[in-house]
Design a protein around this motif. Structure first.
Motif, PDB file in Angstrom:
ATOM      1  N   ASP A   1       2.491  -3.620  -8.262  1.00 11.57           N
ATOM      2  CA  ASP A   1       2.942  -2.033  -8.610  1.00 11.57           C
ATOM      3  C   ASP A   1       4.554  -1.848  -7.906  1.00 11.57           C
ATOM      4  N   THR A   2       5.364  -1.539  -8.876  1.00  7.73           N
ATOM      5  CA  THR A   2       6.828  -0.884  -8.641  1.00  7.73           C
ATOM      6  C   THR A   2       7.108   0.245  -8.922  1.00  7.73           C
ATOM      7  N   LEU A   3       7.463   0.925  -7.929  1.00  8.07           N
ATOM      8  CA  LEU A   3       8.188   2.332  -8.289  1.00  8.07           C
ATOM      9  C   LEU A   3       9.580   2.351  -8.089  1.00  8.07           C
TER      10      LEU A   3
ATOM     11  N   GLU B   1       0.260   8.129   4.326  1.00  8.65           N
ATOM     12  CA  GLU B   1       1.318   8.919   4.443  1.00  8.65           C
ATOM     13  C   GLU B   1       2.196   8.217   5.163  1.00  8.65           C
TER      14      GLU B   1
ATOM     15  N   THR C   1      -0.643  -5.147  -5.428  1.00 10.70           N
ATOM     16  CA  THR C   1      -1.232  -4.624  -6.687  1.00 10.70           C
ATOM     17  C   THR C   1      -0.317  -4.709  -7.766  1.00 10.70           C
TER      18      THR C   1
ATOM     19  N   GLY D   1       0.761  -1.346  -0.118  1.00 10.39           N
ATOM     20  CA  GLY D   1       0.021  -0.028   0.034  1.00 10.39           C
ATOM     21  C   GLY D   1       0.867   1.188  -0.020  1.00 10.39           C
ATOM     22  N   PHE D   2       1.944   1.076  -0.666  1.00  9.19           N
ATOM     23  CA  PHE D   2       3.073   2.286  -0.310  1.00  9.19           C
ATOM     24  C   PHE D   2       2.393   3.484  -0.905  1.00  9.19           C
ATOM     25  N   ARG D   3       1.343   3.709  -2.091  1.00 11.77           N
ATOM     26  CA  ARG D   3       0.971   4.622  -2.713  1.00 11.77           C
ATOM     27  C   ARG D   3      -0.455   5.200  -1.957  1.00 11.77           C
ATOM     28  N   HIS D   4      -0.932   4.784  -0.878  1.00 17.10           N
ATOM     29  CA  HIS D   4      -2.141   4.917  -0.182  1.00 17.10           C
ATOM     30  C   HIS D   4      -2.029   5.280   0.954  1.00 17.10           C
TER      31      HIS D   4
ATOM     32  N   THR E   1       3.906   4.480   5.678  1.00 22.98           N
ATOM     33  CA  THR E   1       3.885   2.917   5.123  1.00 22.98           C
ATOM     34  C   THR E   1       5.210   2.424   5.666  1.00 22.98           C
TER      35      THR E   1
ATOM     36  N   SER F   1       8.211  -1.811  -3.985  1.00 18.89           N
ATOM     37  CA  SER F   1       7.072  -2.777  -4.729  1.00 18.89           C
ATOM     38  C   SER F   1       5.850  -2.976  -3.594  1.00 18.89           C
ATOM     39  N   ASP F   2       4.904  -3.030  -4.245  1.00 13.94           N
ATOM     40  CA  ASP F   2       3.673  -3.490  -3.714  1.00 13.94           C
ATOM     41  C   ASP F   2       3.101  -4.686  -4.261  1.00 13.94           C
TER      42      ASP F   2
END
Length: 319
Positions: A101-103, A24, A99, A19-22, A26, A95-96
Motif C-alpha cells: 500500500d502506498t499513499l 495513531e 500490505t 502499518g501506517f494506516r492502522h 507509526t 509505503s507499507d
C-alpha cells in the motif's frame, strides 16, 4: 538525445512506514530522497536503458538545489532553469511494504511568475536544438496558464516535430488537438478528458481511436490500464500488450516508465507495437520496486520476452 521536461519537479521523499494506516503513531523504518516529478522518472528510466537523455526543469530555492544535486548523484544529466522566486516542492510517498500500500501526498508546487515561465520556455527551446525528441510530463506549476503550455508545444512543433506528452486535467484536454508524435495517458485521465468511462481494453481502444480521429491531433495514442497492460494505436493499426503477473511493490512512476520505454524504442527506429512491449515491461519492472523510475534492464528484458501483444481491430472482443 531525449530532452525530458518536468514542468513541476519535486523531491520525491519515500518513507517506509509499516502499518501506517492502522495506528495513531507509526515509525519510519527507511527514508529515500530522489529527484522527482514525472519527467525526471522518464529520464531515470531512459538513462537506465542506456539511451542518451537530459532532464530539464525549472527549479527554485534550497529544494531546487537539492533536486539538482540528487539528479547529479545518480548520474542524470540535467539542464536547470533557476526561477527568481519560489521554492520547489516536496512530495511524500508513504509505503507499507507488507500490505503493498502506498499513499502519495503531492504538494502543488510554487506559484510560477510569468517572467519565470517566459524564461523557462525560451530555455527549453534552446535545449531542444540538440535533442532528437522532447517529452512533456506531469503537472504545471500554479499560475501557469494552459495557453502558455500549448504555446510552448506549438513553438517546439515548428522546429521539432517529435514530441511525446504525458499530462492530465485541463492541459490534457488542450493536448488532444495538438499534432504531437505521441500521447501517453492512463485510462482514468483520458476518460475524464473525454467525458466517458474507460474500464476495459475495448473502452481504451475506442477512446484512443476517438483521439486519433481529431484533426490535427496526436499521431499515436497509448492508454495504460494497470495490470491489464496498455493499448496503442497509430495510422498503422492498434495493439494490446500486457505482461505476465508480477509481485506488486508500488505502482508509483510506472506510467512514466511506460513512456520512457516506448520513447527510447521509437527513437531507436522501432515500430509502435514493438515499442509498446518494451513500455509495458518497463512499467511492470518499475512496479516491482520502491520509488519512481526504478528499473533493472535485465528484468525489463525478461518481461519483454514473457509479455504478449495482440493486433486489434475496432469491435475486438476480449475474454
Amino acid at each position: 538525445m531525449l530532452l525530458a521536461l518536468t514542468t513541476n519537479p519535486a523531491i520525491d521523499r519515500t518513507l517506509v512506514v509499516p502499518g501506517f494506516r492502522h495506528g495513531e503513531v507509526t515509525r519510519v523504518t527507511e527514508r529515500r530522497d530522489a529527484a522527482g516529478g514525472k519527467g525526471l522518472n522518464v529520464a531515470r528510466v531512459a538513462h537506465r536503458l542506456g539511451y542518451p537523455v537530459r532532464a530539464c526543469a525549472p527549479l527554485g530555492g534550497n529544494t531546487g538545489q537539492a533536486i539538482a544535486d540528487l539528479a547529479a548523484a545518480e548520474g542524470l544529466a540535467g539542464a536547470w532553469f533557476w526561477m527568481e522566486r519560489g521554492v520547489s516542492r516536496v512530495c511524500l510517498l508513504i509505503s507499507d511494504l507488507q500490505t503493498q500500500d502506498t499513499l502519495v501526498i503531492n504538494e502543488p508546487g510554487p506559484i510560477m511568475q510569468p517572467s519565470d515561465w517566459h524564461g523557462f520556455a525560451a530555455f527549453v527551446q534552446e535545449q531542444a536544438h540538440t535533442a532528437s525528441a522532447v517529452s512533456f510530463s506531469g503537472s504545471l506549476m500554479p499560475n501557469v496558464p494552459i495557453s502558455a503550455y500549448t504555446d510552448l508545444v506549438q513553438a517546439l512543433l515548428q522546429t521539432h516535430r517529435t514530441i511525446y506528452i504525458d499530462i492530465s486535467g485541463e492541459p490534457l484536454r488542450a493536448t488532444l488537438d495538438l499534432p504531437i508524435a505521441l500521447l501517453k495517458v492512463n485510462a482514468h485521465e483520458l476518460g475524464a478528458a473525454l467525458g466517458r468511462t474507460i474500464s476495459s481494453p475495448a473502452d481504451a481502444l475506442a477512446a484512443a481511436q476517438a483521439v486519433r480521429s481529431r484533426k490535427p491531433g496526436p499521431q499515436a495514442v497509448v492508454v495504460t490500464l494497470g495490470a491489464a497492460g496498455a493499448i496503442a494505436c497509430n495510422h498503422s493499426g492498434a495493439w494490446h500488450a500486457r505482461t505476465p503477473p508480477i509481485q506488486l511493490v508500488s505502482p508509483v512512476g510506472s506510467g512514466d516508465a511506460v513512456l520512457a520505454g516506448i520513447a527510447t524504442q521509437l527513437l531507436h527506429g522501432a515500430s509502435l507495437d514493438t515499442a509498446l512491449l518494451t513500455g509495458v515491461a518497463c512499467g511492470a519492472a518499475n512496479a516491482q520496486t520502491l520509488g519512481g523510475g526504478i528499473i533493472e534492464p535485465a528484468e525489463v528484458q525478461r518481461l519483454v520476452a514473457a509479455s504478449s501483444i495482440e493486433a486489434l481491430k475496432p469491435g475486438t472482443l476480449w475474454v
